[in-house]
Structures are given as C-alpha cells and as structure tokens.
Design an enzyme around this catalytic site. Structure first.
Site, PDB file in Angstrom:
ATOM      1  N   GLY A  55      17.862   5.356   1.705  1.00 44.53           N
ATOM      2  CA  GLY A  55      16.634   5.839   1.060  1.00 44.53           C
ATOM      3  C   GLY A  55      15.417   5.611   1.938  1.00 44.53           C
ATOM      4  CB  VAL A  56      12.379   3.744   1.612  1.00 42.66           C
ATOM      5  CG1 VAL A  56      11.141   3.460   2.451  1.00 42.66           C
ATOM      6  CG2 VAL A  56      12.077   4.851   0.611  1.00 42.66           C
ATOM      7  CD  GLN A  57      13.024  -1.780   4.072  1.00 44.68           C
ATOM      8  OE1 GLN A  57      13.586  -2.234   5.059  1.00 44.68           O
ATOM      9  NE2 GLN A  57      11.717  -1.649   4.011  1.00 44.68           N
ATOM     10  CG  ASP A 116      15.694  -3.806  -6.133  1.00 43.81           C
ATOM     11  OD1 ASP A 116      16.389  -4.417  -5.309  1.00 43.81           O
ATOM     12  OD2 ASP A 116      14.492  -3.574  -5.955  1.00 43.81           O
ATOM     13  CD  GLN A 119      20.405  -3.899  -4.387  1.00 39.10           C
ATOM     14  OE1 GLN A 119      20.481  -5.049  -4.818  1.00 39.10           O
ATOM     15  NE2 GLN A 119      19.547  -3.552  -3.460  1.00 39.10           N
ATOM     16  CG  HIS A 140      13.769  -7.142  -3.548  1.00 35.19           C
ATOM     17  ND1 HIS A 140      12.790  -8.092  -3.458  1.00 35.19           N
ATOM     18  CD2 HIS A 140      13.374  -6.310  -4.554  1.00 35.19           C
ATOM     19  CE1 HIS A 140      11.845  -7.846  -4.342  1.00 35.19           C
ATOM     20  NE2 HIS A 140      12.182  -6.771  -5.028  1.00 35.19           N
ATOM     21  CD  GLU A 228       7.058  -4.617  -5.505  1.00 31.79           C
ATOM     22  OE1 GLU A 228       7.317  -4.561  -4.304  1.00 31.79           O
ATOM     23  OE2 GLU A 228       7.944  -4.603  -6.394  1.00 31.79           O
ATOM     24  CD  GLU A 260     -20.767   3.479   0.504  1.00 33.83           C
ATOM     25  OE1 GLU A 260     -20.337   2.309   0.561  1.00 33.83           O
ATOM     26  OE2 GLU A 260     -21.457   3.990   1.411  1.00 33.83           O
ATOM     27  CB  SER A 286     -26.262  -5.013   7.060  1.00 33.37           C
ATOM     28  OG  SER A 286     -25.892  -4.996   5.686  1.00 33.37           O
TER      29      SER A 286
END
Ligand SMILES: NC(=O)c1ccc[n+]([C@@H]2O[C@H](COP(=O)([O-])OP(=O)(O)OC[C@H]3O[C@@H](n4cnc5c(N)ncnc54)[C@H](O)[C@@H]3O)[C@@H](O)[C@H]2O)c1
Ligand SMILES: CC(C)(O)[C@@H](O)C(=O)O
Ligand SMILES: [Mg+2]
Ligand SMILES: [Mg+2]
Length: 364
Positions: A55-57, A116, A119, A140, A228, A260, A286
């Site tokens: 997936g991502v990891q 997770d 799993q 994790h 997170e 801002e 400043s």
C-alpha cells in the site's frame, strides 16, 4: 569538542550504540556509523524478506531494501491495483511477486505491512507460515499491543520485531532517493532466536532509516496514535480551520486568510523551525511578531491541553484502536473515506489553498 560529545563518541565505540542526551534525558540511538549498511547486509545475507502488503509503507520499504541490495519479495492480493503497482515497480510474478501465502512461506523475515485492520483479517492465514526461527516484523505496535482486540498473538518460537518510520512511506522513499533518510523507532517484542536485535537493527538500516530510536511496541503505538490525531494531522487541521474561519468572519479575503493560516507556515516558517528550532524562527521574525507569539503560545497550550489528555486516555484505553478496527474493516471504507476527504478538499479553505499553491513563484 564539548565533554558531552566526547562521552557520546566513547560510548559509540564501546556499545555499538550511542547514548545521546535529549534535553537532559539519555536515550539509546543506533546510527549508520555504528551499524553501517554493509553490516546490515552481512547480518541479513541468508534471509528472504517477504513484504506482505504493497500500500503505502510496503513500496517505500520494499524499494529501499531492494535498492540497498537485500533479498526482497512481495506478497500481495491478486488481482488488485497494488499487485499492478508492484509489477510497475519491477517485481516479477513467480520470481519476486507472489500471493500472500506463497510469499509468507518463502520469507524468513515477514514484514506485515497490511493496513492494521487487514492484519487482523489475514492473521489466521499468515500464522500458519510463521515457522520456528522466522521473524515477524511490524511497522506499528498496533497489532501486538491491542492483542485482545486484534487476536494477533504470535507463537513463542519466532522473533517479533518492529521498525516504524517516523513519516509516510512516500517520504521514506523520496528521502531515500534524495540520498537522505527518515528516522525510525525500533522495538523487540520477542527474541526467540537470540538474533532479534541484530535482525531489527539491520532491517531498520535496510529500509533507509538514518537513525533508529529505541522504544517498545506499546510506546510506539501510543505515541503514534496520539501524534497523528494531534499536532501532526488532526489538531493542525482543527487549528487551521478555527483561525481561517475567524479571519473570514472578520471580512478577510480567502487568499489572505489562507496565506496567514497555512501557506506562510508551510513555505516560510516551518522550514526555519525544522532547521534550527522555534526560538530561531521567532528570532528571524519581527519584534512585533516575537512579542505576540511569546504572549499567546501558552494560551493555546492551556486551551488544548485538556483535549490532548482526553486523546491520550482514549488511546491508552484502546478506544482509538477499536474505532479504527471497526471503521477500517468495513467493505465500503474506501468509498466513505473518499466522501470525507472530498469534504475537506471542497472546503473553501482548501480550495483557496489549491489556487494559492498554483501561484507559488517556482510554478512559473
Ligand atoms: N502509511 C504510512 O505511511 C505508515 C507510516 C508508518 C507506519 N505505518 C504502518 O504500516 C502498516 C501498513 O500501513 P499502510 O498505510 O502501508 O497500509 P495500507 O492501508 O496502504 O494497506 C496496505 C496493503 O493492505 C492490503 N489490504 C488491505 N485490506 C486487505 C485484505 N483484507 N486482505 C489482503 N490485503 C489487504 C492492500 O491491498 C495494500 O496493499 C500499518 O501497520 C501502518 O500503521 C504506515
Ligand atoms: C505517517 C504517519 C501519520 O506518521 C503514520 O503514523 C501513519 O499512520 O500513516
Ligand atoms: Mg500511524
Ligand atoms: Mg506515525
């Protein structure tokens, strides 16, 4: 050289691990100096590293390990988008890309990089392949720490280790390609072989970590879930929204409110904080800004402190874990997620942000 630095160097030669002083508290840290890549390759030379989940990891860790010269295979559901992604990344079906079952059978270090919630679903399948002497690797502390909720209870004859990059898998790969690195924490839950320490440190170096901070599975997951939900993702969006809305109510234009609230922070000020700390960023603004920031930061701390307490209590009670398990295991999770993300994306603040991002001078 300062006396403190001398102690660190001396410790490094003696212990293969530095004891570093973090604002008055000493912690163990592994660096690439004590544990270079060559040593990691030597430690893992007979291992097959099976990455379960792409997936991502998964991609970040798999590609960094492969580029670093380790023996890597991927286990992934077929057919799936991520199976195709693994092929696009150079993994070859039947050679380095397999079903989850086959990869788990072939691997000696099993990197459990499914979401997770997944799993939990795949555990009954995976555990059959965790034969004595193998190592089960997590990024994790979730599955093990909340074992009453996840049912992930490995047998005593395997190593159970953790290396958790402190950032997204996308950043892990990007920073590796830039020749930099991302720091990770590491932990050992079970040392069945007597090799868990060298295995986990070698894995941490192999995935591209710069430094490895010692932790436990529980501390990793408690701090990660807090971070997170807190300043890294949840709290930051909350505070952005509160300030943006107030500026808009008081008649400021969307671009002014966005600049801002977000743009100046990410483009100008956070890089200064990253470089040399908050005091240095303040020192480079400043005197007017310095006075205001020094007067107001404690008010924001005190206003949010009760929320952080509530959050940590919820993490420690397992409520956050249960909520992720319940929502992430639903079959329409991705569709519902997309609706929630679209609400953020379509909000005036982030629509203004899209336009402002397009006006960055380098886009020209
Ligand atoms: N995303 C990150 O950058 C990140 C950062 C640090 C740690 N982690 C941890 O790394 C681990 C992996 O997280 P991720 O975000 O890469 O996961 P992910 O959500 O991207 O999912 C990874 C894989 O799980 C597979 N999958 C999902 N449901 C499945 C099912 N029912 N059966 C089989 N396969 C299934 C998907 O196909 C995908 O390939 C988790 O423990 C996470 O907490 C993630
Ligand atoms: C990248 C994060 C937020 O650090 C990670 O913890 C995750 O769960 O994706
Ligand atoms: Mg996390
Ligand atoms: Mg994290």
């Amino acid at each position: 050289m300062a006396t403190d630095d001398f102690v660190v160097l001396w410790d490094k030669r003696k212990n293969l691990m530095a004891k570093l002083n973090f604002g008055g508290v000493e912690e163990n840290v592994v660096t690439r100096e004590e544990f270079p890549l060559e040593k990691a390759l030597e430690v893992l030379k007979d291992e097959t590293i099976a990455i379960i989940g792409y997936g991502v990891q998964g991609p970040g860790q798999a590609l960094n390990l492969r580029d670093n010269g380790f023996n890597v295979i991927v286990g992934q559901r077929y057919p799936s988008k991520t199976w195709d992604k693994a092929i696009a990344d150079g993994f070859v079906p039947g050679e380095t890309l397999f079903s989850i079952e086959e990869a788990a059978e072939r691997g000696t270090i099993i990197q459990y990089l499914l979401s997770d919630a997944a799993q939990i679903a795949i555990w009954p399948t995976l555990k059959k392949y965790l034969t004595p002497g193998k190592a089960l690797y997590f990024s994790h502390g979730f599955g093990i720490t909340y074992k009453e909720r996840t049912g992930i209870i490995p047998s005593a004859d395997i190593d159970v280790i953790l290396a958790a990059p402190k950032g997204s898998g996308t950043s892990l790969r990007r920073l590796f390609l830039e020749g930099r690195g991302l720091n990770s924490s590491y932990a050992i839950h079970q040392d069945a072989t007597g090799r868990a320490k060298e295995r986990v440190v070698a894995m941490g170096i192999g995935i591209g970590s710069g430094y490895l901070f010692e932790t436990t599975f529980q501390n990793e997951v408690y701090s990660d879930l807090t971070g997170e939900r807190g300043t890294l993702m949840g709290a930051i969006q909350g505070i952005f929204a509160a300030q943006y809305d107030e500026l808009r109510k008081r008649g400021h234009s969307p671009s002014e409110a966005f600049n801002e609230t977000v743009e100046e922070l990410t483009q100008s000020l956070m890089p200064l904080v990253a470089e040399n700390g908050m005091d240095w960023m303040y020192a480079n603004c400043s005197t007017t800004a310095q006075r205001g920031a020094l007067d107001w930061w404690q008010k924001f701390r005190d206003a949010t402190a009760p929320v952080f307490k509530e959050l940590y209590d919820s993490v420690a009670a397992g409520e956050e874990a249960q909520r992720s398990i319940d929502s992430n295991s639903q079959s329409d999770y991705r569709e519902k997620l997309e609706v929630e993300l679209a609400t953020l994306r379509d909000s005036e603040m982030w629509q203004a942000g899209k336009v402002v991002r397009g006006l960055r001078p380098e886009k020209n």
